[in-house]
Design a protein around this motif. Structure first.
Motif, PDB file in Angstrom:
ATOM      1  N   SER A 162       0.762  -0.780   0.381  1.00  0.00           N
ATOM      2  CA  SER A 162       0.340   0.331   0.348  1.00  0.00           C
ATOM      3  C   SER A 162       0.844   1.540   0.159  1.00  0.00           C
ATOM      4  O   SER A 162       1.983   0.904   0.200  1.00  0.00           O
ATOM      5  CB  SER A 162      -0.933   0.031   0.862  1.00  0.00           C
ATOM      6  OG  SER A 162      -0.068  -0.041   2.782  1.00  0.00           O
ATOM      7  N   GLN A 163       0.360   2.521  -0.495  1.00  0.00           N
ATOM      8  CA  GLN A 163       0.871   3.455  -0.158  1.00  0.00           C
ATOM      9  C   GLN A 163       1.082   3.748   0.965  1.00  0.00           C
ATOM     10  O   GLN A 163       2.593   4.331   1.154  1.00  0.00           O
ATOM     11  CB  GLN A 163       0.057   4.700  -1.631  1.00  0.00           C
ATOM     12  CG  GLN A 163       1.296   6.507  -0.901  1.00  0.00           C
ATOM     13  CD  GLN A 163      -0.091   7.175  -1.752  1.00  0.00           C
ATOM     14  OE1 GLN A 163      -1.105   6.994  -2.263  1.00  0.00           O
ATOM     15  NE2 GLN A 163       0.631   8.102  -1.627  1.00  0.00           N
ATOM     16  N   THR A 187       5.587   4.952   2.094  1.00  0.00           N
ATOM     17  CA  THR A 187       5.213   6.021   2.413  1.00  0.00           C
ATOM     18  C   THR A 187       6.638   6.280   4.363  1.00  0.00           C
ATOM     19  O   THR A 187       7.335   7.281   4.153  1.00  0.00           O
ATOM     20  CB  THR A 187       4.591   6.869   2.586  1.00  0.00           C
ATOM     21  OG1 THR A 187       3.921   7.371   1.305  1.00  0.00           O
ATOM     22  CG2 THR A 187       4.855   8.721   3.123  1.00  0.00           C
ATOM     23  N   THR A 207       5.508   4.846 -10.515  1.00  0.00           N
ATOM     24  CA  THR A 207       3.718   4.760 -10.049  1.00  0.00           C
ATOM     25  C   THR A 207       3.588   4.215  -9.566  1.00  0.00           C
ATOM     26  O   THR A 207       2.921   4.076  -8.376  1.00  0.00           O
ATOM     27  CB  THR A 207       3.059   5.383 -11.230  1.00  0.00           C
ATOM     28  OG1 THR A 207       3.182   4.362 -12.321  1.00  0.00           O
ATOM     29  CG2 THR A 207       3.424   7.214 -12.478  1.00  0.00           C
ATOM     30  N   HIS A 246       4.845   4.530  -5.965  1.00  0.00           N
ATOM     31  CA  HIS A 246       4.094   5.367  -5.495  1.00  0.00           C
ATOM     32  C   HIS A 246       5.621   6.669  -5.026  1.00  0.00           C
ATOM     33  O   HIS A 246       5.503   7.071  -4.212  1.00  0.00           O
ATOM     34  CB  HIS A 246       3.883   5.392  -4.164  1.00  0.00           C
ATOM     35  CG  HIS A 246       2.651   4.750  -4.247  1.00  0.00           C
ATOM     36  ND1 HIS A 246       1.304   5.172  -5.100  1.00  0.00           N
ATOM     37  CD2 HIS A 246       2.144   2.942  -3.837  1.00  0.00           C
ATOM     38  CE1 HIS A 246       0.055   4.142  -4.821  1.00  0.00           C
ATOM     39  NE2 HIS A 246       1.795   2.758  -4.154  1.00  0.00           N
ATOM     40  N   GLN A 254       4.534  11.132  -8.454  1.00  0.00           N
ATOM     41  CA  GLN A 254       2.878  11.721  -8.453  1.00  0.00           C
ATOM     42  C   GLN A 254       3.034  11.886  -9.988  1.00  0.00           C
ATOM     43  O   GLN A 254       3.098  13.003 -10.130  1.00  0.00           O
ATOM     44  CB  GLN A 254       2.920  12.434  -7.719  1.00  0.00           C
ATOM     45  CG  GLN A 254       3.274  12.056  -6.148  1.00  0.00           C
ATOM     46  CD  GLN A 254       3.451  13.033  -5.425  1.00  0.00           C
ATOM     47  OE1 GLN A 254       3.001  14.189  -5.620  1.00  0.00           O
ATOM     48  NE2 GLN A 254       3.701  13.064  -4.135  1.00  0.00           N
ATOM     49  N   ASN A 266       7.833  11.627  -5.110  1.00  0.00           N
ATOM     50  CA  ASN A 266       7.275  12.107  -3.843  1.00  0.00           C
ATOM     51  C   ASN A 266       7.904  12.163  -2.832  1.00  0.00           C
ATOM     52  O   ASN A 266       9.047  12.684  -2.822  1.00  0.00           O
ATOM     53  CB  ASN A 266       7.049  10.110  -3.291  1.00  0.00           C
ATOM     54  CG  ASN A 266       6.571  10.042  -1.807  1.00  0.00           C
ATOM     55  OD1 ASN A 266       7.193  10.769  -0.993  1.00  0.00           O
ATOM     56  ND2 ASN A 266       5.590   8.991  -1.989  1.00  0.00           N
TER      57      ASN A 266
END
Length: 483
Positions: A29-30, A34, A93, A96, A99, A108
């Motif tokens: 997941s993003q 992150t 992308t 992530h 963007q 990002n």
């Protein structure tokens, strides 16, 4: 700042083989990514794993304070390079890192900040590990000792894979390693209580040490959630190790509880060394420091008449001179001469040949029907045997065209076909139908369920799988009122 153009060459960019870790990262997941990008060492390691076009795009965008228009980026790309550019952008992308929108492209912000810090230095996050001062009482492990330790641990795993269940008593790795080998499908106990190598396991031996290591580590990552381990902590520790200096000692105190628990597993794989399990210091081995680089992960082990340093591309996990130069001579009479004294290479050969003689630096054996059928019974295919012999053919053999005798290749495949003439399956035979219409009606229903293994229209019978019997039986009962 001036932007480097993608048009500065007339040569089409060669296809880049994606690193096996990237699809796993793209599946996260993003939020997870992150968190991972908050660590500079993770960003630098992922940057290393990317292809050349992705790296160039990142470096062109890294120092820009604002997003770049898509029209400007399109001016960098030649028409024949558009597919490569689109593929690189899809990878960025998916991770992530970028963007992307129809108008502008930007990195990002978390990834950009951390990668900048990794390149320029500064900060006190301890992302790259916290080196310890030298201990005056005890001498720390030098590079040679770390290499020997890593090689011993890694070869223990591989030697067990090829020797277990073959009437030998190889050194057994830890339970954690054995569980990982089973979960990876590289070994199983389908033929008895002892674990034996599988077809996937033999294919694993054909890969380079670097690919082998990531194969196991990917399975380790998949198991992280089952063991209630924080995936971000696991990934960041592996990336941290890949950026450390070989031969230095680092402190365990800044590590999280998950990362401290990982030390035991990584010791078993040969990635880290500790003087004792309770030690507050650890040293990464070459296996760990080369995780995200193209440098060879292992030194050579036993001498085989070749060079003593691997190139990182040879198969069978030894990175030895023999693996690099080739050590097998195969004659048309099925006799094999292997110029090696490496016990692991000898054990691999023993999987599919009958040993005749062993000398200090030479093994002589024969490819026989019984030895090949034994290998086939363990899940090793004819093509894998031929591939292994081709990969490790002696330089003298490489002067031949074709490299391996065609008669021997054909015979190995014929032995496989001989074994695979019949296939057994559990199931039920349906027969004695009252009419042709009943037979065809029930057969059509069974085919819809995809449970038909064999049929004979002239005798009005067919054979179905064990799993599909309940449905077929219920259908017949509903139609006729009886079995």
């Amino acid at each position: 700042m001036p932007v480097q153009s993608l048009q500065n060459t007339d040569v089409i960019v060669p296809q880049h083989t994606p690193h096996p870790l990237l699809p796993f990262l793209q599946s996260q997941s993003q939020t997870t990514l992150t968190r991972l990008y908050q660590r500079p060492s993770s960003c630098l390691s992922i940057f290393r794993l990317l292809g050349p076009i992705e790296r160039q795009l990142i470096m062109n965008l890294l120092w820009l304070e604002s997003a770049l228009s898509v029209a400007t980026i399109s001016a960098w790309v030649l028409p024949e390079g558009k597919d490569a550019y689109d593929s690189a952008l899809a990878v960025m992308t998916g991770l992530h890192i970028a963007q992307n929108s129809a108008v502008k492209l930007a990195l990002n912000s978390t990834f950009k900040s951390s990668l900048r810090q990794a390149i320029t230095g500064g900060g006190s996050t301890g992302s790259f590990g916290v080196p310890t001062d030298k201990d005056g009482k005890r001498q720390s492990a030098n590079t040679e000792n770390l290499d020997a330790y890593a090689l011993e641990r890694w070869e223990t795993i591989l030697h067990y894979m090829v020797s277990s269940g073959q009437g030998q008593n190889p050194t057994k790795p830890s339970q954690g390693v054995l569980y990982l080998l089973q979960r990876s499908g590289l070994m199983n106990n389908a033929h008895g209580p002892a674990l034996q190598i599988t077809s996937s396991g033999f294919q694993f031996l054909l890969h380079s040490p670097h690919d082998q290591l990531w194969n196991l580590l990917l399975q380790y990552l998949h198991m992280a959630e089952e063991r209630q381990m924080d995936l971000v902590e696991v990934l960041s520790f592996l990336f941290m190790l890949s950026t450390m200096d070989l031969g230095r000692e680092y402190s365990t105190e800044p590590l999280s509880e998950t990362q401290k628990a990982m030390l035991e597993d990584l010791r078993d794989y040969g990635l880290v060394w500790q003087r004792k399990t309770s030690s507050k210091r650890f040293s990464p081995t070459r296996l760990a420091t080369t995780l995200t680089s193209s440098s060879p992960p292992l030194p050579s082990s036993h001498s085989t008449g070749g060079s003593h340093m691997a190139d990182g591309t040879g198969a069978v996990a030894l990175s030895s001179g023999a693996a690099q130069q080739g050590f097998i001579v195969l004659e048309t009479n099925y006799r094999i001469y292997a110029y090696t004294d490496n016990p692991l290479q000898t054990a691999v050969l023993n999987l599919f040949i009958t040993m005749k003689y062993r000398f200090p630096n030479l093994v002589v054996g024969m490819l026989t029907r019984e030895s090949v059928r034994k290998a086939l019974g363990n899940g090793i295919s004819a093509d894998q045997i031929i591939s292994y012999l081709t990969t490790h053919a002696h330089p003298q053999m490489r002067k031949n065209n074709p490299l391996l005798p065609v008669t021997v290749q054909d015979q190995i495949r014929l032995w496989e076909l001989e074994r695979n003439r019949l296939k057994s399956a559990e199931g039920y035979l349906y027969k004695d139908f009252a009419s042709q219409a009943d037979y065809e009606y029930v057969l059509a229903y069974a085919k819809q369920l995809d449970v038909v293994l064999w049929e004979n229209a002239s005798k009005r019978c067919f054979f179905g799988t064990l799993e599909g019997h309940a449905n077929v039986r219920g259908f017949i009962e509903r139609r006729t009122g009886s079995v």
